[in-house]
Design a protein around this motif. Structure first.
Motif, PDB file in Angstrom:
ATOM      1  N   TYR A 161      41.733  27.092 -17.600  1.00 28.41           N
ATOM      2  CA  TYR A 161      42.375  27.174 -18.909  1.00 28.41           C
ATOM      3  C   TYR A 161      43.667  26.365 -18.943  1.00 28.41           C
ATOM      4  O   TYR A 161      44.307  26.121 -17.924  1.00 28.41           O
ATOM      5  N   GLY A 162      44.035  25.942 -20.154  1.00 28.14           N
ATOM      6  CA  GLY A 162      45.247  25.156 -20.350  1.00 28.14           C
ATOM      7  C   GLY A 162      45.214  24.502 -21.715  1.00 28.14           C
ATOM      8  O   GLY A 162      44.199  24.542 -22.415  1.00 28.14           O
ATOM      9  N   GLU A 165      30.768  25.419 -29.071  1.00 24.21           N
ATOM     10  CA  GLU A 165      30.270  25.154 -30.422  1.00 24.21           C
ATOM     11  C   GLU A 165      28.799  24.737 -30.382  1.00 24.21           C
ATOM     12  O   GLU A 165      27.994  25.181 -31.209  1.00 24.21           O
ATOM     13  N   MET A 166      28.441  23.885 -29.418  1.00 19.59           N
ATOM     14  CA  MET A 166      27.046  23.483 -29.272  1.00 19.59           C
ATOM     15  C   MET A 166      26.165  24.680 -28.950  1.00 19.59           C
ATOM     16  O   MET A 166      25.062  24.832 -29.488  1.00 19.59           O
ATOM     17  N   PHE A 167      26.651  25.539 -28.057  1.00 24.18           N
ATOM     18  CA  PHE A 167      25.905  26.741 -27.680  1.00 24.18           C
ATOM     19  C   PHE A 167      25.666  27.613 -28.910  1.00 24.18           C
ATOM     20  O   PHE A 167      24.550  28.106 -29.143  1.00 24.18           O
ATOM     21  N   THR A 168      26.715  27.791 -29.716  1.00 20.87           N
ATOM     22  CA  THR A 168      26.620  28.607 -30.929  1.00 20.87           C
ATOM     23  C   THR A 168      25.636  28.008 -31.928  1.00 20.87           C
ATOM     24  O   THR A 168      24.785  28.714 -32.474  1.00 20.87           O
ATOM     25  N   ASN A 169      25.761  26.709 -32.174  1.00 23.74           N
ATOM     26  CA  ASN A 169      24.878  26.060 -33.151  1.00 23.74           C
ATOM     27  C   ASN A 169      23.410  26.108 -32.727  1.00 23.74           C
ATOM     28  O   ASN A 169      22.518  26.332 -33.556  1.00 23.74           O
ATOM     29  N   GLU A 170      23.165  25.910 -31.432  1.00 22.40           N
ATOM     30  CA  GLU A 170      21.782  25.976 -30.941  1.00 22.40           C
ATOM     31  C   GLU A 170      21.224  27.388 -31.068  1.00 22.40           C
ATOM     32  O   GLU A 170      20.038  27.577 -31.364  1.00 22.40           O
ATOM     33  N   PHE A 171      22.081  28.371 -30.820  1.00 20.83           N
ATOM     34  CA  PHE A 171      21.640  29.766 -30.937  1.00 20.83           C
ATOM     35  C   PHE A 171      21.268  30.096 -32.388  1.00 20.83           C
ATOM     36  O   PHE A 171      20.228  30.694 -32.663  1.00 20.83           O
ATOM     37  N   ILE A 172      22.126  29.679 -33.326  1.00 23.41           N
ATOM     38  CA  ILE A 172      21.860  29.925 -34.753  1.00 23.41           C
ATOM     39  C   ILE A 172      20.570  29.225 -35.180  1.00 23.41           C
ATOM     40  O   ILE A 172      19.733  29.801 -35.888  1.00 23.41           O
ATOM     41  N   GLU A 173      20.398  27.991 -34.718  1.00 26.37           N
ATOM     42  CA  GLU A 173      19.199  27.237 -35.066  1.00 26.37           C
ATOM     43  C   GLU A 173      17.941  27.898 -34.497  1.00 26.37           C
ATOM     44  O   GLU A 173      16.895  27.933 -35.148  1.00 26.37           O
ATOM     45  N   ILE A 210      35.562  27.905 -24.675  1.00 21.24           N
ATOM     46  CA  ILE A 210      34.994  29.206 -25.061  1.00 21.24           C
ATOM     47  C   ILE A 210      35.855  29.950 -26.085  1.00 21.24           C
ATOM     48  O   ILE A 210      35.396  30.943 -26.660  1.00 21.24           O
ATOM     49  N   HIS A 211      37.070  29.464 -26.340  1.00 24.27           N
ATOM     50  CA  HIS A 211      37.875  30.088 -27.398  1.00 24.27           C
ATOM     51  C   HIS A 211      37.184  29.945 -28.757  1.00 24.27           C
ATOM     52  O   HIS A 211      37.495  30.685 -29.698  1.00 24.27           O
ATOM     53  N   PHE A 212      36.241  29.008 -28.860  1.00 24.95           N
ATOM     54  CA  PHE A 212      35.475  28.834 -30.099  1.00 24.95           C
ATOM     55  C   PHE A 212      34.631  30.072 -30.412  1.00 24.95           C
ATOM     56  O   PHE A 212      34.247  30.294 -31.575  1.00 24.95           O
ATOM     57  N   LEU A 213      34.370  30.900 -29.419  1.00 20.61           N
ATOM     58  CA  LEU A 213      33.503  32.072 -29.605  1.00 20.61           C
ATOM     59  C   LEU A 213      34.210  33.246 -30.267  1.00 20.61           C
ATOM     60  O   LEU A 213      33.570  34.266 -30.562  1.00 20.61           O
ATOM     61  N   GLN A 214      35.511  33.130 -30.483  1.00 20.97           N
ATOM     62  CA  GLN A 214      36.260  34.240 -31.077  1.00 20.97           C
ATOM     63  C   GLN A 214      35.665  34.630 -32.435  1.00 20.97           C
ATOM     64  O   GLN A 214      35.484  33.791 -33.312  1.00 20.97           O
ATOM     65  N   PHE A 241      33.635  27.782 -16.951  1.00 18.79           N
ATOM     66  CA  PHE A 241      34.029  27.776 -18.357  1.00 18.79           C
ATOM     67  C   PHE A 241      35.428  27.175 -18.492  1.00 18.79           C
ATOM     68  O   PHE A 241      36.214  27.183 -17.537  1.00 18.79           O
ATOM     69  N   THR A 242      35.732  26.667 -19.677  1.00 13.68           N
ATOM     70  CA  THR A 242      37.110  26.257 -19.966  1.00 13.68           C
ATOM     71  C   THR A 242      37.577  26.934 -21.245  1.00 13.68           C
ATOM     72  O   THR A 242      36.764  27.300 -22.104  1.00 13.68           O
ATOM     73  N   CYS A 243      38.886  27.087 -21.338  1.00 12.84           N
ATOM     74  CA  CYS A 243      39.484  27.738 -22.508  1.00 12.84           C
ATOM     75  C   CYS A 243      40.884  27.174 -22.692  1.00 12.84           C
ATOM     76  O   CYS A 243      41.499  26.698 -21.732  1.00 12.84           O
TER      77      CYS A 243
END
Length: 473
Positions: A171-172, A204-212, A237-241, A266-268
């Motif tokens: 993280y950073g 974000e890619m993980f989220t979009n693929e899951f929704i699709e 992963i902060h995008f998952l909030q 993971f990165t954050c």
């Protein structure tokens, strides 16, 4: 092969056969197909592998298992030793022998099946299929005091995925090299162990693929894609909030990979404890392994980065200009590169060497002084408003003095920066004279506690916050 060596070769075959019955098929073929019997001498069996990476992994995971099984079979104390040999020698080991007592003509599952070298073109395609950026390699990362821990942890993971430091969170703040390190891990593994399946995605890619996958009713295909990898790399992963369903899916993916001893990194942009609207059980998974932070680079590291980038681009620039950039751009590596790129482009397009005065003119307000223009409110503005309210200077708030008249304004400014901006505590600490992120967290907790017990004090904080957010600054 002598009679004694031939006997131990037979024992090695039986050892590998027994181990095969205890391991998952994929795991067995991934590692034991890459071990070859080399020789034996005086209760010592020497096994060959083709790289340091394989050596480290096999020793960490399987040496004790191999030794104990062979001791059980022979009834003797056996020492298991590994040697790294060239692929050509591995191929020689595999050649059928003309001597009757040599190893069997047919290679077994335990003799290393020497694989042909993967072509550069195929390697590049593999990296792109994994979403990796091939230009991000460990050797192109400039190491400084701010990043040595994260760099070495990443390299250790790349050499021994799934063995230790699993999971790992880096993280950073923005532009400090998190994505570079994450891609370096994936590229290193593909370069050295192309048999392992690597997957890099942003959150974000993980989220979009899951929704699709939900919309197309292909959720099982989505699960298979991410749960059947050997190394999973997820950026930002902060995008998952606040994305509860995606968090739920990642939680189950995490558990599946963790139980299978697959590597996750993971990165954050901040410590996990500072994320909002992340479930406790997912947060605890992220914190389970190694957490390392990337700090903004110091002056020496900034100069080293600029010089390395200059060499990579085949350009030239005076030490005076490089010093000017390194002194003024204190935010992150991305801003350093941006400033350098602008000057190089000007010089190349006009075909002339750039002067110091022209460099200052072109750069104008440097990134460090612009205070991240994508933020609606800068930390410097918060410090200035708080300082004016308490009649202390911005310099004093950022300074090291610990007078009572300065501690509270400093903590209030930190609290407000954390409360009304999207800056991470690491970035806030940097703006407050290079303080650690834990200092910012302590200040936030302290002011929050005082507000609960003192209505008048709470009103002061509310007023300052209102003035800042309403543009009275």
């Amino acid at each position: 092969m002598s009679e004694a060596q031939n006997i131990y070769y037979e024992f090695w075959q039986e050892t590998a056969s027994r181990i095969k019955e205890t391991l998952p098929e994929q795991e067995y073929h991934t590692w034991f197909n890459r071990i070859a019997y080399l020789k034996s001498d005086n209760h010592k069996v020497v096994l060959a592998v083709a790289s340091q990476f394989i050596l480290d992994t096999v020793i960490a995971r399987y040496r004790d298992m191999i030794r104990n099984t062979m001791i059980e079979l022979t009834g003797e104390e056996i020492d298991i030793v590994f040697e790294v040999v060239s692929r050509s020698k591995i191929e020689q080991i595999q050649q059928p022998s003309k001597e009757p007592k040599e190893a069997p003509k047919e290679t077994t599952a335990f003799a290393l099946q020497a694989k042909p070298q993967v072509s550069e073109e195929k390697t590049l395609k593999m990296k792109k299929d994994c979403n990796l950026n091939p230009s991000y390699e460990f050797h192109t990362f400039v190491i400084g005091d701010n990043s040595a821990f994260a760099y070495n942890a990443s390299l250790a993971i790349a050499k021994n995925p799934g063995v230790s430091y699993n999971p790992c969170l880096i993280y950073g703040g923005v532009g400090l090299g998190k994505t570079h390190l994450l891609n370096s891990i994936g590229n290193y593994i593909i370069n050295n162990t192309p048999e392992l399946k690597v997957m890099y995605v942003t959150a974000e890619m993980f989220t979009n693929e899951f929704i699709e996958s939900i919309g197309s009713q292909r959720t099982q295909q989505f699960k298979n894609k991410f749960r059947k990898v050997d190394v999973l790399l997820i950026d930002d992963i902060h995008f998952l909030q606040g994305k509860d369903s995606t968090q739920e899916e990642l939680f189950h993916t995490f558990n599946n990979l963790y139980e299978s001893k697959k590597q996750m990194v993971f990165t954050c942009d901040r410590p996990i404890s500072e994320l909002k609207n992340i479930t406790d059980r997912l947060s605890s998974r992220f914190e389970r392994g190694l957490n390392v932070d990337l700090q903004p680079p110091n002056y020496e590291t900034r100069m080293a980065i600029l010089k390395k980038k200059l060499v990579e681009r085949g350009g030239s620039m005076s030490e005076e200009i490089l010093n000017y950039i390194a002194t003024n751009v204190c935010t992150n590596v991305r801003d350093l590169e941006s400033s350098l790129t602008k000057l190089i482009a000007y010089s190349e397009l006009l075909g002339q060497e750039i002067s110091f005065d022209k460099a200052k003119e072109l750069l104008g307000i440097l990134p460090s002084l612009a205070a991240n223009s994508n933020q609606t409110l800068s930390i410097d503005t918060i410090i200035k408003v708080v300082g004016e309210y308490f009649n202390v200077s911005s310099f004093e708030i950022k300074g090291k003095k610990k007078n009572k008249s300065l501690i509270q304004p400093r903590q209030i400014a930190m609290f407000l920066a954390r409360d009304i901006t999207e800056y991470s505590t690491t970035e806030i600490g940097t703006e407050f004279g290079g303080r650690d992120h834990t200092t910012v967290m302590h200040a936030h907790d302290r002011i929050e506690s005082l507000m609960k017990g003192d209505e008048s004090f709470a009103n002061t904080i509310v007023k300052l916050k209102r003035d800042l957010t309403n543009g009275k600054r």
